[in-house]
Design a protein around this motif. Sequence first.
Motif, PDB file in Angstrom:
ATOM      1  N   ALA A 145       0.833  -1.209   0.000  1.00 15.96           N
ATOM      2  CA  ALA A 145       0.000   0.000   0.000  1.00 15.96           C
ATOM      3  C   ALA A 145       0.869   1.260   0.000  1.00 15.96           C
ATOM      4  O   ALA A 145       0.580   2.216  -0.719  1.00 15.96           O
ATOM      5  N   ILE A 146       1.948   1.243   0.764  1.00 17.16           N
ATOM      6  CA  ILE A 146       2.863   2.395   0.795  1.00 17.16           C
ATOM      7  C   ILE A 146       3.534   2.571  -0.560  1.00 17.16           C
ATOM      8  O   ILE A 146       3.679   3.702  -1.055  1.00 17.16           O
ATOM      9  N   LEU A 147       3.926   1.470  -1.184  1.00 22.17           N
ATOM     10  CA  LEU A 147       4.543   1.539  -2.510  1.00 22.17           C
ATOM     11  C   LEU A 147       3.561   2.099  -3.534  1.00 22.17           C
ATOM     12  O   LEU A 147       3.933   2.956  -4.350  1.00 22.17           O
ATOM     13  N   ILE A 148       2.320   1.637  -3.493  1.00 19.94           N
ATOM     14  CA  ILE A 148       1.306   2.165  -4.412  1.00 19.94           C
ATOM     15  C   ILE A 148       1.118   3.663  -4.182  1.00 19.94           C
ATOM     16  O   ILE A 148       0.998   4.437  -5.128  1.00 19.94           O
ATOM     17  N   TRP A 149       1.117   4.098  -2.923  1.00 20.08           N
ATOM     18  CA  TRP A 149       0.980   5.530  -2.608  1.00 20.08           C
ATOM     19  C   TRP A 149       2.126   6.329  -3.211  1.00 20.08           C
ATOM     20  O   TRP A 149       1.922   7.392  -3.790  1.00 20.08           O
ATOM     21  N   ASP A 164       1.691   6.011  -7.430  1.00 16.62           N
ATOM     22  CA  ASP A 164       0.532   6.632  -8.079  1.00 16.62           C
ATOM     23  C   ASP A 164      -0.587   6.831  -7.061  1.00 16.62           C
ATOM     24  O   ASP A 164      -1.157   5.857  -6.565  1.00 16.62           O
ATOM     25  N   LYS A 165      -0.902   8.072  -6.774  1.00 17.32           N
ATOM     26  CA  LYS A 165      -1.914   8.397  -5.765  1.00 17.32           C
ATOM     27  C   LYS A 165      -3.310   7.893  -6.161  1.00 17.32           C
ATOM     28  O   LYS A 165      -4.070   7.440  -5.320  1.00 17.32           O
ATOM     29  N   LEU A 166      -3.645   7.972  -7.449  1.00 17.35           N
ATOM     30  CA  LEU A 166      -4.964   7.509  -7.871  1.00 17.35           C
ATOM     31  C   LEU A 166      -5.092   5.993  -7.767  1.00 17.35           C
ATOM     32  O   LEU A 166      -6.175   5.484  -7.462  1.00 17.35           O
ATOM     33  N   ASP A 167      -4.007   5.267  -8.018  1.00 12.14           N
ATOM     34  CA  ASP A 167      -4.045   3.818  -7.800  1.00 12.14           C
ATOM     35  C   ASP A 167      -4.250   3.504  -6.325  1.00 12.14           C
ATOM     36  O   ASP A 167      -4.951   2.556  -5.973  1.00 12.14           O
ATOM     37  N   ALA A 216     -12.148   6.298 -14.015  1.00 14.65           N
ATOM     38  CA  ALA A 216     -12.011   7.758 -13.900  1.00 14.65           C
ATOM     39  C   ALA A 216     -10.557   8.170 -14.100  1.00 14.65           C
ATOM     40  O   ALA A 216     -10.277   9.199 -14.728  1.00 14.65           O
ATOM     41  N   LYS A 217      -9.633   7.369 -13.598  1.00 12.98           N
ATOM     42  CA  LYS A 217      -8.199   7.658 -13.770  1.00 12.98           C
ATOM     43  C   LYS A 217      -7.820   7.618 -15.252  1.00 12.98           C
ATOM     44  O   LYS A 217      -7.095   8.484 -15.738  1.00 12.98           O
ATOM     45  N   ILE A 218      -8.328   6.625 -15.974  1.00 13.00           N
ATOM     46  CA  ILE A 218      -8.035   6.515 -17.403  1.00 13.00           C
ATOM     47  C   ILE A 218      -8.593   7.727 -18.153  1.00 13.00           C
ATOM     48  O   ILE A 218      -7.909   8.316 -18.999  1.00 13.00           O
ATOM     49  N   LEU A 219      -9.822   8.118 -17.830  1.00 11.70           N
ATOM     50  CA  LEU A 219     -10.408   9.301 -18.469  1.00 11.70           C
ATOM     51  C   LEU A 219      -9.593  10.556 -18.170  1.00 11.70           C
ATOM     52  O   LEU A 219      -9.385  11.402 -19.038  1.00 11.70           O
TER      53      LEU A 219
END
Length: 191
Positions: free
Chosen positions: A41-45, A48-51, A80-83
């Motif tokens: 979770a920390i790595l994802i943060w 990429d914040k949206l991920d 929404a991120k893709i858009l």
Amino acid sequence: MLIVVLLTVKFLTPLFEYTQNAILSSIIISAFIRLIDYDAAILIWKIDKLDFVACMGAFLGIVFKSVEIGLLIAVIISFAKILLQVTRPRTAILGKIPMTSVYKNLKQYLEAIKVTGVLIVRVNSANYFSNSSYSKEWILRWLIEEEDNLKANYEPRIQFLIVEMSLVTDIDTSGIHAFEELHKSLQKIDV
């Protein structure tokens, strides 16, 4: 002995009625805590914040509602991120790496330096009707900010704008018209 067992079953059983639920709950909670991967979770943060928002939305949806709701939340956030990425392409101002002929993003490479009198902008994605005006506006905004910074430091003004588009895989007519408008705007301010 029979009387003791009957009295125990009759009077003491209600005291142990919820024991099975408590034991099952403690097993589920201890297994659930080991399922949470804090490092991931920390790595994802960090990446990429949206991920991370999609990850937390899925997690909270699963915990408080159901697996289906959690997955639905994650899919909606990812869509929404893709858009957002399609309508807001990544752009960067480039600078020259000293002693080379390589130009890199100024924010990522601190050793990169700006070329005097030239603003180099890189557009990193396809240029369609959905994002062409955004790209044009950002380029003009950067040009105006750069001009203001140069005036404040009594440096020579920008004479050339280079739009580096080697990463652009496709462009439609709206994208072409946006760059034609950008060219006309640049001619008006003598760049």
